[in-house]
Motif scaffolding. Structure first.
Motif, PDB file in Angstrom:
ATOM      1  N   ALA A  95       1.064  -1.257  -0.032  1.00 35.05           N
ATOM      2  CA  ALA A  95      -0.173  -0.028  -0.076  1.00 35.05           C
ATOM      3  C   ALA A  95       0.933   1.226   0.025  1.00 35.05           C
ATOM      4  N   ARG A  96       1.859   1.348   0.758  1.00 32.27           N
ATOM      5  CA  ARG A  96       2.883   2.376   0.744  1.00 32.27           C
ATOM      6  C   ARG A  96       3.272   2.520  -0.721  1.00 32.27           C
ATOM      7  N   GLU A  97       3.860   1.697  -1.448  1.00 31.27           N
ATOM      8  CA  GLU A  97       4.333   1.746  -2.741  1.00 31.27           C
ATOM      9  C   GLU A  97       3.093   2.250  -3.504  1.00 31.27           C
ATOM     10  N   ALA A  98       1.492   1.872  -3.455  1.00 33.33           N
ATOM     11  CA  ALA A  98       0.828   2.301  -4.144  1.00 33.33           C
ATOM     12  C   ALA A  98       0.284   3.804  -3.999  1.00 33.33           C
ATOM     13  N   ALA A  99       0.599   4.130  -2.663  1.00 34.02           N
ATOM     14  CA  ALA A  99       0.262   5.810  -2.426  1.00 34.02           C
ATOM     15  C   ALA A  99       1.226   6.543  -3.274  1.00 34.02           C
ATOM     16  N   LYS A 100       2.428   6.118  -3.517  1.00 32.90           N
ATOM     17  CA  LYS A 100       3.444   6.992  -4.226  1.00 32.90           C
ATOM     18  C   LYS A 100       3.109   6.998  -5.858  1.00 32.90           C
ATOM     19  N   GLY A 101       2.655   5.710  -6.209  1.00 33.27           N
ATOM     20  CA  GLY A 101       2.544   5.563  -7.738  1.00 33.27           C
ATOM     21  C   GLY A 101       1.132   6.075  -8.066  1.00 33.27           C
ATOM     22  N   PHE A 102       0.134   6.007  -7.172  1.00 30.28           N
ATOM     23  CA  PHE A 102      -1.100   6.343  -7.455  1.00 30.28           C
ATOM     24  C   PHE A 102      -1.852   7.374  -6.629  1.00 30.28           C
ATOM     25  N   PRO A 103      -1.301   8.434  -6.459  1.00 33.66           N
ATOM     26  CA  PRO A 103      -1.757   9.249  -5.348  1.00 33.66           C
ATOM     27  C   PRO A 103      -3.176   9.761  -5.313  1.00 33.66           C
ATOM     28  N   ALA A 104      -3.704   9.769  -6.534  1.00 28.73           N
ATOM     29  CA  ALA A 104      -5.131  10.130  -6.622  1.00 28.73           C
ATOM     30  C   ALA A 104      -6.226   8.988  -6.847  1.00 28.73           C
ATOM     31  N   ASN A 105      -5.653   7.803  -7.094  1.00 30.18           N
ATOM     32  CA  ASN A 105      -6.234   6.585  -7.327  1.00 30.18           C
ATOM     33  C   ASN A 105      -6.502   5.561  -6.279  1.00 30.18           C
ATOM     34  N   LEU A 106      -5.701   5.381  -5.240  1.00 27.23           N
ATOM     35  CA  LEU A 106      -5.576   4.352  -4.502  1.00 27.23           C
ATOM     36  C   LEU A 106      -5.394   4.830  -2.975  1.00 27.23           C
ATOM     37  N   ASN A 107      -6.283   5.858  -2.707  1.00 30.57           N
ATOM     38  CA  ASN A 107      -6.441   6.043  -1.368  1.00 30.57           C
ATOM     39  C   ASN A 107      -7.028   5.044  -0.435  1.00 30.57           C
ATOM     40  N   VAL A 108      -7.933   4.221  -1.055  1.00 31.96           N
ATOM     41  CA  VAL A 108      -8.554   3.248  -0.585  1.00 31.96           C
ATOM     42  C   VAL A 108      -7.577   2.177   0.234  1.00 31.96           C
ATOM     43  N   ALA A 109      -6.569   1.831  -0.477  1.00 31.31           N
ATOM     44  CA  ALA A 109      -5.503   1.021  -0.003  1.00 31.31           C
ATOM     45  C   ALA A 109      -4.878   1.471   1.254  1.00 31.31           C
ATOM     46  N   VAL A 110      -4.415   2.668   1.330  1.00 28.18           N
ATOM     47  CA  VAL A 110      -3.997   3.045   2.461  1.00 28.18           C
ATOM     48  C   VAL A 110      -4.783   3.328   3.732  1.00 28.18           C
ATOM     49  N   ALA A 111      -6.145   3.531   3.251  1.00 31.15           N
ATOM     50  CA  ALA A 111      -7.069   3.539   4.464  1.00 31.15           C
ATOM     51  C   ALA A 111      -7.303   2.012   5.114  1.00 31.15           C
ATOM     52  N   LEU A 112      -7.263   1.082   4.191  1.00 27.23           N
ATOM     53  CA  LEU A 112      -7.282  -0.338   4.550  1.00 27.23           C
ATOM     54  C   LEU A 112      -5.924  -0.463   5.521  1.00 27.23           C
ATOM     55  N   SER A 113      -5.034  -0.173   5.037  1.00 34.05           N
ATOM     56  CA  SER A 113      -3.707  -0.468   5.533  1.00 34.05           C
ATOM     57  C   SER A 113      -3.657   0.337   7.128  1.00 34.05           C
ATOM     58  N   LEU A 114      -4.039   1.501   6.895  1.00 33.08           N
ATOM     59  CA  LEU A 114      -4.097   2.091   8.508  1.00 33.08           C
ATOM     60  C   LEU A 114      -5.219   1.500   9.424  1.00 33.08           C
ATOM     61  N   ALA A 115      -6.138   1.005   8.802  1.00 26.89           N
ATOM     62  CA  ALA A 115      -7.241   0.322   9.643  1.00 26.89           C
ATOM     63  C   ALA A 115      -6.480  -1.261  10.071  1.00 26.89           C
ATOM     64  N   GLY A 116      -5.660  -1.581   9.330  1.00 29.33           N
ATOM     65  CA  GLY A 116      -5.323  -3.112   9.767  1.00 29.33           C
ATOM     66  C   GLY A 116      -3.724  -3.158  10.104  1.00 29.33           C
ATOM     67  N   ILE A 117      -3.085  -3.668   9.211  1.00 21.72           N
ATOM     68  CA  ILE A 117      -1.718  -4.123   9.437  1.00 21.72           C
ATOM     69  C   ILE A 117      -0.527  -3.201   8.952  1.00 21.72           C
ATOM     70  N   GLY A 118      -1.054  -1.928   8.333  1.00 15.78           N
ATOM     71  CA  GLY A 118      -0.056  -0.979   8.134  1.00 15.78           C
ATOM     72  C   GLY A 118       0.284  -1.112   6.653  1.00 15.78           C
ATOM     73  N   PRO A 119       1.032   0.123   6.218  1.00 15.43           N
ATOM     74  CA  PRO A 119       1.214   0.122   4.722  1.00 15.43           C
ATOM     75  C   PRO A 119       2.433  -0.813   4.115  1.00 15.43           C
ATOM     76  N   ASP A 120       3.271  -1.385   4.921  1.00 13.61           N
ATOM     77  CA  ASP A 120       4.223  -2.124   4.260  1.00 13.61           C
ATOM     78  C   ASP A 120       3.750  -3.621   4.362  1.00 13.61           C
ATOM     79  N   ARG A 121       2.670  -3.992   5.081  1.00 12.62           N
ATOM     80  CA  ARG A 121       2.306  -5.388   5.299  1.00 12.62           C
ATOM     81  C   ARG A 121       1.123  -5.612   4.348  1.00 12.62           C
ATOM     82  N   THR A 122       0.429  -4.442   3.932  1.00 16.23           N
ATOM     83  CA  THR A 122      -0.791  -4.622   2.964  1.00 16.23           C
ATOM     84  C   THR A 122      -0.570  -4.901   1.578  1.00 16.23           C
TER      85      THR A 122
END
Ligand code: NAI
Ligand code: OAA
Length: 275
Positions: A185-212
């Protein structure tokens, strides 16, 4: 009859950005949400919005971003992600609440969370265009072993993302589904800043941006933005999927604004359902 003497003063809400999310949230506040009032908005081009705002039953003030914390208790950020810091900091510094839609930007500005902690403020990441963050946060109270998400979007929902441009991926002419990204999710946030906020939200709810873990597919046959999430934990295994109808902005699902409105309704509701 309601006992008016027991009512707290209305919570004042400010909105930054009147794109498809901001407009819907402003309209809902203007129609009336119990105990809340739209006090101000911040927009890039005030002249573009003046007529529309004047037609609201209680037109809010138009203010610069740094003037909002003086007139609002809650700010809703629904603007380009580069503005997150300037929007959130003044609110959390004064013990207030900032609702962040551009969730991806929180990863590079995570000191804002410390700022909120030190000053009694709060940053809220709504479920937005996703599904089931209540279940993910509940499972995270125990132990989650894996969270995987697969996103499939029409070409229009991905076009122009920095990852696609930098890697010279030509998605405009694809005739079959193409997996364009696999990573965290961390890599996705960099590569898709306006398309994948959902992946970061999911990671913050669960096991963090490096394990999602995340896969992104461009699919020319699709008309909807689709997300499928699979969670494995010591309390439950669950999978969830959502097919979002795009708003006027093809990158943004219509349900995103509704998620914010649902959160606003909970602020003074006598019955709150879901965590
Ligand atoms: N967390 C989630 O589930 C989701 C988050 N998003 C994110 O939410 C944010 C807003 O989404 P949309 O409304 O679709 O975006 P949009 O890009 O269509 O609209 C943003 C608005 O902000 C305005 N703006 C630009 N600079 C500004 C400034 N300096 N001050 C005030 N306003 C300014 C623009 O003129 C535009 O009207 C985006 O960052 C998007 O990536 C979108 C969908 C889902
Ligand atoms: O995460 C985002 O920024 C937008 C998204 O995927 C959607 O609206 O389905």
């Amino acid at each position: 009859m309601a006992d008016l003497s027991k009512r707290s003063p209305a919570l004042r809400v400010a909105i930054v950005g009147l794109g498809p999310i901001g407009i819907k949230v402003a309209e809902a506040l203007d129609r009336g949400i119990d105990g809340l009032v739209l006090s101000a908005v911040s927009v890039q081009h005030p002249d573009k919005h003046r007529d529309w705002l004047a037609k609201l039953s209680r037109p809010p003030a138009i203010l610069p971003i740094d003037g909002l914390a003086e007139v609002a208790d809650i700010v809703i950020e629904c603007a380009p992600s580069k503005l997150v810091r300037s929007i959130v900091a003044p609110f959390v510094k004064s013990g207030k609440t900032a609702v962040v839609l551009s969730a991806g930007a929180l990863l590079e500005n995570d000191d804002l969370i410390d700022l909120a902690r030190q000053n009694g403020g709060q940053i809220v990441v709504p479920t937005g265009a996703l599904i089931g963050l209540d279940a993910v946060t509940a499972a995270a109270v125990g132990e989650i072993t894996s969270v995987r998400m697969v996103t499939r979007k029409p070409v229009r929902g991905l076009a122009g993302a920095p990852y696609i441009v930098e890697n010279n991926i030509d998605i405009e002419k694809i005739t079959e589904p193409l997996r364009i990204f696999e990573g965290t999710a961390r890599e996705a946030a960099k590569g898709f800043p306006a398309n994948l906020n959902v992946a970061v939200a999911l990671s913050l709810a669960g096991i963090g941006p490096d394990r999602t873990r995340l896969e992104i597919w461009a699919d020319p046959a699709l008309t909807r933005n689709m997300h499928r999430v699979e969670v494995e934990s010591d309390s439950a295994r669950f999978s969830m999927s959502i097919e979002n109808i795009p708003s006027e902005n093809p990158k943004t699902g219509r349900i995103t604004a509704l998620s914010v409105i649902a959160w606003l309704r909970k602020q003074r509701a006598a019955l709150r359902v879901g965590t």
